[in-house]
Write a protein that holds these residues in place. Structure first.
Motif, PDB file in Angstrom:
ATOM      1  N   GLU A 148     -10.849   6.508  -1.040  1.00  0.00           N
ATOM      2  CA  GLU A 148     -10.025   6.829   0.100  1.00  0.00           C
ATOM      3  C   GLU A 148      -9.315   7.919  -0.159  1.00  0.00           C
ATOM      4  O   GLU A 148      -9.049   8.234  -1.002  1.00  0.00           O
ATOM      5  CB  GLU A 148      -9.455   5.407   0.513  1.00  0.00           C
ATOM      6  N   GLN A 151      -3.593  10.330  -0.199  1.00  0.00           N
ATOM      7  CA  GLN A 151      -2.222   9.823   0.122  1.00  0.00           C
ATOM      8  C   GLN A 151      -2.020   8.484   0.314  1.00  0.00           C
ATOM      9  O   GLN A 151      -1.276   7.797   0.042  1.00  0.00           O
ATOM     10  CB  GLN A 151      -1.901  10.506   1.510  1.00  0.00           C
ATOM     11  N   GLN A 152      -3.178   7.791   0.683  1.00  0.00           N
ATOM     12  CA  GLN A 152      -3.266   6.368   0.960  1.00  0.00           C
ATOM     13  C   GLN A 152      -3.301   5.710  -0.658  1.00  0.00           C
ATOM     14  O   GLN A 152      -2.956   4.345  -0.595  1.00  0.00           O
ATOM     15  CB  GLN A 152      -4.480   5.821   1.644  1.00  0.00           C
ATOM     16  N   VAL A 153      -4.096   6.237  -1.356  1.00  0.00           N
ATOM     17  CA  VAL A 153      -4.078   5.744  -2.705  1.00  0.00           C
ATOM     18  C   VAL A 153      -2.780   5.844  -3.361  1.00  0.00           C
ATOM     19  O   VAL A 153      -2.415   4.894  -4.090  1.00  0.00           O
ATOM     20  CB  VAL A 153      -5.213   6.419  -3.614  1.00  0.00           C
ATOM     21  N   GLN A 157      -2.044   2.095   0.002  1.00  0.00           N
ATOM     22  CA  GLN A 157      -2.349   1.501   1.222  1.00  0.00           C
ATOM     23  C   GLN A 157      -3.725   1.484   1.634  1.00  0.00           C
ATOM     24  O   GLN A 157      -3.867   2.191   2.930  1.00  0.00           O
ATOM     25  CB  GLN A 157      -1.360   2.382   2.262  1.00  0.00           C
ATOM     26  N   THR A 158      -4.543   1.304   0.592  1.00  0.00           N
ATOM     27  CA  THR A 158      -6.046   1.336   0.959  1.00  0.00           C
ATOM     28  C   THR A 158      -6.430   0.007   1.486  1.00  0.00           C
ATOM     29  O   THR A 158      -5.899  -1.216   1.239  1.00  0.00           O
ATOM     30  CB  THR A 158      -6.675   1.831  -0.333  1.00  0.00           C
ATOM     31  N   GLU A 159      -7.494   0.310   2.230  1.00  0.00           N
ATOM     32  CA  GLU A 159      -8.376  -1.162   2.816  1.00  0.00           C
ATOM     33  C   GLU A 159      -8.914  -1.853   1.508  1.00  0.00           C
ATOM     34  O   GLU A 159      -8.976  -3.127   1.518  1.00  0.00           O
ATOM     35  CB  GLU A 159      -9.320  -0.856   3.507  1.00  0.00           C
ATOM     36  N   TRP A 199       2.817   0.406  -8.774  1.00  0.00           N
ATOM     37  CA  TRP A 199       1.519  -0.200  -8.285  1.00  0.00           C
ATOM     38  C   TRP A 199       1.439  -1.805  -8.361  1.00  0.00           C
ATOM     39  O   TRP A 199       1.185  -2.616  -7.594  1.00  0.00           O
ATOM     40  CB  TRP A 199       0.343   0.516  -8.721  1.00  0.00           C
ATOM     41  N   GLY A 237       2.000  -0.945  -1.339  1.00  0.00           N
ATOM     42  CA  GLY A 237       0.939  -1.734  -0.179  1.00  0.00           C
ATOM     43  C   GLY A 237       0.342  -2.859  -0.755  1.00  0.00           C
ATOM     44  O   GLY A 237       0.159  -3.796  -0.108  1.00  0.00           O
ATOM     45  N   TRP A 238      -0.269  -2.552  -1.930  1.00  0.00           N
ATOM     46  CA  TRP A 238      -1.312  -3.561  -2.446  1.00  0.00           C
ATOM     47  C   TRP A 238      -0.483  -4.898  -2.486  1.00  0.00           C
ATOM     48  O   TRP A 238      -1.335  -5.934  -2.539  1.00  0.00           O
ATOM     49  CB  TRP A 238      -1.966  -2.973  -3.714  1.00  0.00           C
TER      50      TRP A 238
END
Length: 254
Positions: A148, A151-153, A157-159, A199, A237-238
């Motif tokens: 992904e 930036q999201q990783v 903040q990845t799906e 993380w 986010g995870w």
């Protein structure tokens, strides 16, 4: 007369910070941050390790550990290690950016996919790649094994859920590489390890690694910005989702 929690709320309110909930945690017990008047509920910290609250701590970005003190592996022969890294830096600096990035990612992917620790020369090359911000950020984003946007990783903040066993192995590889480098080149390695701990929801350990990075290089920008982010209370986010959050359990690592 206002109690300690009310005084704390007042001080934080002056800084624009609102407390929604919290706990007072001591060496042996923990208690509600703002309990009812006349109550003094104190529960043993050990009980959190075998109860549902432990899972809640993990999902919200905290995990109880027997000790929170970081002990780094020993290192030596700083001059020879610094020379080896500087030799690799000259090589990378002479390459086009895209070529250097591709080589750096290939090296890191091979290390992450290996079942053994890398050679000293590969460790020196990894440490060298981490000295270059554009390569460093891409290598950090490659750790979770999620395809992904970078930036999201980086901000977790990845799906897709990260591959936690791969992340744990990356941390071991980085600690191994740390023993193959000198203090003048250690900040990016320690910062990356700090990032991994963030993380995983280990904010206090992340802070310690970032402080160690700043001890070696007080001007290292990524360590300072990351430490400010963690200090502001931002949770990866995870760890806000039980399906993607880090769980404290043994992994089948190489």
């Amino acid at each position: 007369m206002p109690g300690p929690s009310q005084l704390s709320q007042g001080v934080l309110a002056e800084q624009g910070i609102t407390i929604r909930d919290g706990l007072f945690v001591g060496d042996d017990t923990f208690s509600p941050y703002d309990g009812e008047p006349g109550t003094s509920l104190a529960l043993p910290v050990s009980s959190t390790q075998t109860s549902a609250i432990n899972a809640e701590f993990i999902y919200r970005g905290s995990a109880v550990q027997p000790t929170n003190e970081i002990t780094l592996p020993t290192t030596g022969q700083e001059a020879a290690k610094a020379t080896a890294v500087e030799h690799h830096m000259d090589t990378i600096a002479s390459q086009p950016t895209d070529t250097a990035l591709q080589h750096g990612r290939k090296l890191w992917a091979d290390m992450l996919n290996s079942k053994t620790f890398a050679s000293d020369d590969d460790c020196h090359a990894l440490v060298t790649n981490l000295q270059f911000p554009a390569i460093r950020d891409r290598l950090i984003a490659d750790i979770p094994g999620v395809d992904e946007p970078v930036q999201q990783v980086l901000f977790a903040q990845t799906e897709e859920a990260p591959k936690w066993s791969r992340i744990e192995w990356a941390q071991q590889l980085l600690l191994h590489a740390y023993t193959r480098t000198s203090p003048e080149h250690a900040a990016p390695v320690l910062t990356t390890i700090g990032y991994i701990n963030w993380w995983e929801g280990r904010g206090s350990k992340a802070h310690q690694f970032l402080q160690l990075a700043l001890d070696t290089d007080p001007a290292y920008r990524l360590a300072r910005l990351s430490d400010q982010m963690i200090g502001s209370g931002i949770v990866a986010g995870w760890n806000m989702n039980k399906d993607t959050a880090y769980k404290t359990r043994p992994f089948n690592m190489p």
